[in-house]
Design a protein around this motif. Structure first.
Motif, PDB file in Angstrom:
ATOM      1  N   ASN A   1       0.846  -1.113   0.009  1.00  0.00           N
ATOM      2  CA  ASN A   1      -0.138  -0.011  -0.131  1.00  0.00           C
ATOM      3  C   ASN A   1       0.941   1.215   0.123  1.00  0.00           C
ATOM      4  O   ASN A   1       1.527   1.589   0.983  1.00  0.00           O
ATOM      5  CB  ASN A   1      -0.841   0.054   1.433  1.00  0.00           C
ATOM      6  CG  ASN A   1      -1.740   1.030   1.293  1.00  0.00           C
ATOM      7  OD1 ASN A   1      -1.687   1.947   0.251  1.00  0.00           O
ATOM      8  ND2 ASN A   1      -2.490   1.368   2.340  1.00  0.00           N
ATOM      9  N   ASP A   2       0.915   1.843  -1.056  1.00  0.00           N
ATOM     10  CA  ASP A   2       1.575   3.294  -1.202  1.00  0.00           C
ATOM     11  C   ASP A   2       1.275   4.258  -0.307  1.00  0.00           C
ATOM     12  O   ASP A   2       1.992   4.720   0.305  1.00  0.00           O
ATOM     13  CB  ASP A   2       1.695   3.654  -2.812  1.00  0.00           C
ATOM     14  CG  ASP A   2       2.403   4.800  -2.786  1.00  0.00           C
ATOM     15  OD1 ASP A   2       3.768   4.781  -3.314  1.00  0.00           O
ATOM     16  OD2 ASP A   2       2.040   5.934  -3.013  1.00  0.00           O
TER      17      ASP A   2
ATOM     18  N   HIS B   1      -9.427   6.540  -0.624  1.00  0.00           N
ATOM     19  CA  HIS B   1      -8.638   5.692  -1.244  1.00  0.00           C
ATOM     20  C   HIS B   1      -7.533   5.000  -0.534  1.00  0.00           C
ATOM     21  O   HIS B   1      -6.888   5.545   0.273  1.00  0.00           O
ATOM     22  CB  HIS B   1      -8.389   6.122  -2.564  1.00  0.00           C
ATOM     23  CG  HIS B   1      -7.260   7.279  -2.625  1.00  0.00           C
ATOM     24  ND1 HIS B   1      -7.608   8.422  -2.587  1.00  0.00           N
ATOM     25  CD2 HIS B   1      -6.130   7.110  -2.767  1.00  0.00           C
ATOM     26  CE1 HIS B   1      -6.626   9.170  -2.688  1.00  0.00           C
ATOM     27  NE2 HIS B   1      -5.449   8.256  -2.887  1.00  0.00           N
ATOM     28  N   TYR B   2      -6.985   3.836  -1.029  1.00  0.00           N
ATOM     29  CA  TYR B   2      -5.978   3.254  -0.831  1.00  0.00           C
ATOM     30  C   TYR B   2      -5.242   3.010  -2.151  1.00  0.00           C
ATOM     31  O   TYR B   2      -5.922   3.040  -3.121  1.00  0.00           O
ATOM     32  CB  TYR B   2      -6.194   1.798   0.090  1.00  0.00           C
ATOM     33  CG  TYR B   2      -5.927   0.563  -0.582  1.00  0.00           C
ATOM     34  CD1 TYR B   2      -4.665  -0.189  -0.185  1.00  0.00           C
ATOM     35  CD2 TYR B   2      -6.801   0.157  -1.666  1.00  0.00           C
ATOM     36  CE1 TYR B   2      -4.518  -1.400  -0.851  1.00  0.00           C
ATOM     37  CE2 TYR B   2      -6.318  -0.964  -2.211  1.00  0.00           C
ATOM     38  CZ  TYR B   2      -5.352  -1.882  -1.751  1.00  0.00           C
ATOM     39  OH  TYR B   2      -5.107  -3.249  -2.409  1.00  0.00           O
ATOM     40  N   THR B   3      -4.161   2.604  -2.121  1.00  0.00           N
ATOM     41  CA  THR B   3      -3.180   2.991  -3.092  1.00  0.00           C
ATOM     42  C   THR B   3      -2.276   1.745  -3.393  1.00  0.00           C
ATOM     43  O   THR B   3      -1.268   1.577  -2.562  1.00  0.00           O
ATOM     44  CB  THR B   3      -2.409   4.079  -3.425  1.00  0.00           C
ATOM     45  OG1 THR B   3      -3.268   5.378  -2.930  1.00  0.00           O
ATOM     46  CG2 THR B   3      -1.604   4.410  -4.582  1.00  0.00           C
TER      47      THR B   3
ATOM     48  N   SER C   1       0.952  -0.303  -4.920  1.00  0.00           N
ATOM     49  CA  SER C   1       2.302   0.136  -5.555  1.00  0.00           C
ATOM     50  C   SER C   1       2.461  -0.722  -6.657  1.00  0.00           C
ATOM     51  O   SER C   1       2.972  -2.192  -6.434  1.00  0.00           O
ATOM     52  CB  SER C   1       3.232  -0.219  -4.462  1.00  0.00           C
ATOM     53  OG  SER C   1       3.084   0.948  -3.490  1.00  0.00           O
TER      54      SER C   1
ATOM     55  N   GLN D   1       0.646   7.959 -11.650  1.00  0.00           N
ATOM     56  CA  GLN D   1      -0.480   7.606 -10.906  1.00  0.00           C
ATOM     57  C   GLN D   1      -1.683   7.475 -11.936  1.00  0.00           C
ATOM     58  O   GLN D   1      -2.231   8.132 -12.780  1.00  0.00           O
ATOM     59  CB  GLN D   1      -0.648   8.729  -9.811  1.00  0.00           C
ATOM     60  CG  GLN D   1       0.269   8.744  -8.805  1.00  0.00           C
ATOM     61  CD  GLN D   1       0.183  10.061  -7.802  1.00  0.00           C
ATOM     62  OE1 GLN D   1       0.535  10.957  -8.219  1.00  0.00           O
ATOM     63  NE2 GLN D   1      -0.783   9.822  -6.823  1.00  0.00           N
TER      64      GLN D   1
ATOM     65  N   SER E   1      -6.180   5.942 -11.121  1.00  0.00           N
ATOM     66  CA  SER E   1      -7.035   5.623 -10.278  1.00  0.00           C
ATOM     67  C   SER E   1      -8.426   5.120 -10.911  1.00  0.00           C
ATOM     68  O   SER E   1      -8.777   5.367 -12.079  1.00  0.00           O
ATOM     69  CB  SER E   1      -7.522   6.604  -9.500  1.00  0.00           C
ATOM     70  OG  SER E   1      -8.025   7.777  -9.888  1.00  0.00           O
TER      71      SER E   1
ATOM     72  N   GLU F   1      -6.403   3.397  -6.039  1.00  0.00           N
ATOM     73  CA  GLU F   1      -5.648   4.281  -6.848  1.00  0.00           C
ATOM     74  C   GLU F   1      -4.449   3.426  -7.133  1.00  0.00           C
ATOM     75  O   GLU F   1      -4.150   2.289  -6.327  1.00  0.00           O
ATOM     76  CB  GLU F   1      -4.837   5.417  -6.080  1.00  0.00           C
ATOM     77  CG  GLU F   1      -4.066   6.316  -6.768  1.00  0.00           C
ATOM     78  CD  GLU F   1      -3.338   7.484  -6.178  1.00  0.00           C
ATOM     79  OE1 GLU F   1      -2.350   8.096  -6.384  1.00  0.00           O
ATOM     80  OE2 GLU F   1      -4.173   8.197  -5.378  1.00  0.00           O
ATOM     81  N   PHE F   2      -3.791   3.578  -7.935  1.00  0.00           N
ATOM     82  CA  PHE F   2      -2.416   2.836  -8.331  1.00  0.00           C
ATOM     83  C   PHE F   2      -1.175   3.636  -8.450  1.00  0.00           C
ATOM     84  O   PHE F   2      -1.374   4.756  -9.571  1.00  0.00           O
ATOM     85  CB  PHE F   2      -2.711   2.007  -9.853  1.00  0.00           C
ATOM     86  CG  PHE F   2      -4.179   1.532  -9.842  1.00  0.00           C
ATOM     87  CD1 PHE F   2      -4.492   0.668  -9.008  1.00  0.00           C
ATOM     88  CD2 PHE F   2      -4.903   1.752 -11.076  1.00  0.00           C
ATOM     89  CE1 PHE F   2      -5.891   0.035  -9.028  1.00  0.00           C
ATOM     90  CE2 PHE F   2      -6.021   1.307 -10.940  1.00  0.00           C
ATOM     91  CZ  PHE F   2      -6.562   0.440 -10.108  1.00  0.00           C
ATOM     92  N   ALA F   3       0.003   3.370  -8.020  1.00  0.00           N
ATOM     93  CA  ALA F   3       1.003   4.409  -8.178  1.00  0.00           C
ATOM     94  C   ALA F   3       2.314   3.664  -8.601  1.00  0.00           C
ATOM     95  O   ALA F   3       2.607   2.547  -8.235  1.00  0.00           O
ATOM     96  CB  ALA F   3       1.282   5.129  -6.819  1.00  0.00           C
TER      97      ALA F   3
ATOM     98  N   ILE G   1      -6.538  13.312  -9.676  1.00  0.00           N
ATOM     99  CA  ILE G   1      -7.050  12.182  -8.748  1.00  0.00           C
ATOM    100  C   ILE G   1      -8.072  12.598  -8.013  1.00  0.00           C
ATOM    101  O   ILE G   1      -9.171  11.868  -7.674  1.00  0.00           O
ATOM    102  CB  ILE G   1      -5.823  11.602  -7.881  1.00  0.00           C
ATOM    103  CG1 ILE G   1      -4.795  10.976  -8.656  1.00  0.00           C
ATOM    104  CG2 ILE G   1      -6.395  10.594  -6.875  1.00  0.00           C
ATOM    105  CD1 ILE G   1      -5.094  10.057  -9.582  1.00  0.00           C
TER     106      ILE G   1
END
Length: 303
Positions: free
Chosen positions: A48-49, A183-185, A187, A229, A231, A255-257, A290
């Motif tokens: 989790n970023d 949100h959570y992200t 990695s 990033q 999302s 989200e995606f980072a 975002i």
């Protein structure tokens, strides 16, 4: 994302994620697909970023209140970001160790809204006459977790929600959702090859029938090109308001980072890289787009 519950912080983060996962369908859809493809062995294998929260800039609340929770557990306040058009301020907080997620906290600058919008917000928040965080035992994970799920003001009416929605979709989101995890992200760079670039991962997610945020393009890229990033957009949630009316409103999203290796470490083998050798922090232009993952235009967009 899963922690061993050895500390109050572990307990809080696990509790936040469990409530969030239960309400954001895309989380389990993505996790299940990653498990089925053999990309991860469990949810705990997903790094989790960062996680993000939204707040209101009124007396006894906002970032100055919210940050106390995480500063007490070793987080450090880092860079400030200002979003003039959206009337927002934000900071990110660096975790006490790399196994914890970064935290991004934004705040609506209520004083810059119209008198009508300010009136709606103050009608709900003026009853808060002291910082509610000050009454918490910040060493008690259960108490903090309960607080983050507890409404701090009365449920709004649909009329008040719609008034805010006309001027600030952020304001409308917070007046109903309060401190709910935004949100959570994931990695992306921590996943195995074939899934560890945003181009690949976005295609994988869209293949699941999940819509992506297209504001500023599906991939938002920092000026130094080291932070990228994407999302999902929020799904519609049926929300019951204080006047008995049910509306479909925006909830939370995923989200995606992708954080690239810093130039001075590019010759180090991937297996030897540490998180500290990748691009840290955030990018205002990326974050600005975002935010729109909960905007009506994005949710309605057919892509």
């Amino acid at each position: 994302m899963k922690f061993e519950k050895n500390t109050a912080l572990d307990f809080v983060l696990n509790d936040l994620f469990e409530h969030y996962r239960q309400h954001v369908v895309a989380v389990d859809r993505i996790t299940s697909a990653l498990l089925e493809a053999g990309v991860v062995a469990s949810q705990a294998d997903i790094v989790n970023d960062h996680i993000a929260f939204r707040t209101l800039g009124v007396a006894h609340m906002g970032i100055a209140s919210f940050e106390k929770i995480f500063l007490a557990h070793g987080y450090r306040k880092m860079d400030h970001y200002h979003f003039a058009a959206k009337k927002l301020n934000a900071y990110w907080f660096k975790p006490p160790s790399p196994n914890y997620p970064r935290i991004f906290v934004s705040e609506l600058i209520v004083s810059e809204l119209s008198d009508a919008a300010k009136g709606v917000i103050h009608r709900y928040t003026d009853a808060i006459v002291a910082d509610p965080v000050d009454s918490l035992n910040l060493g008690d994970g259960q108490q903090i977790a309960d607080f983050l799920q507890r409404p701090l003001w009365e449920l709004p009416t649909s009329q008040d929600y719609n008034k805010l929605l006309e001027e600030s979709e952020y304001a409308a989101w917070v007046i109903f959702n309060r401190y709910y995890l935004n949100h959570y992200t994931i990695s992306i760079h921590e996943l195995k090859e074939g899934y560890n670039t945003l181009e690949e991962f976005n295609a994988f997610v869209e293949g699941l029938g999940i819509k992506l945020n297209t504001a500023g393009g599906k991939i938002k890229t920092s000026g130094d090109r080291l932070l990228r990033q994407s999302s999902t957009v929020s799904a519609w949630n049926n929300a019951l308001f204080a006047d008995g009316i049910t509306l479909q409103i925006a909830g939370s999203y995923v989200e995606f980072a992708e954080r690239s290796v810093l130039p001075e470490f590019r010759n180090i083998p991937k297996s030897q890289l540490s998180p500290q050798q990748r691009r840290d922090g955030f990018e205002a232009d990326n974050a600005d787009k975002i935010f729109e993952s909960t905007y009506t235009a994005q949710i309605k967009d057919k892509g």
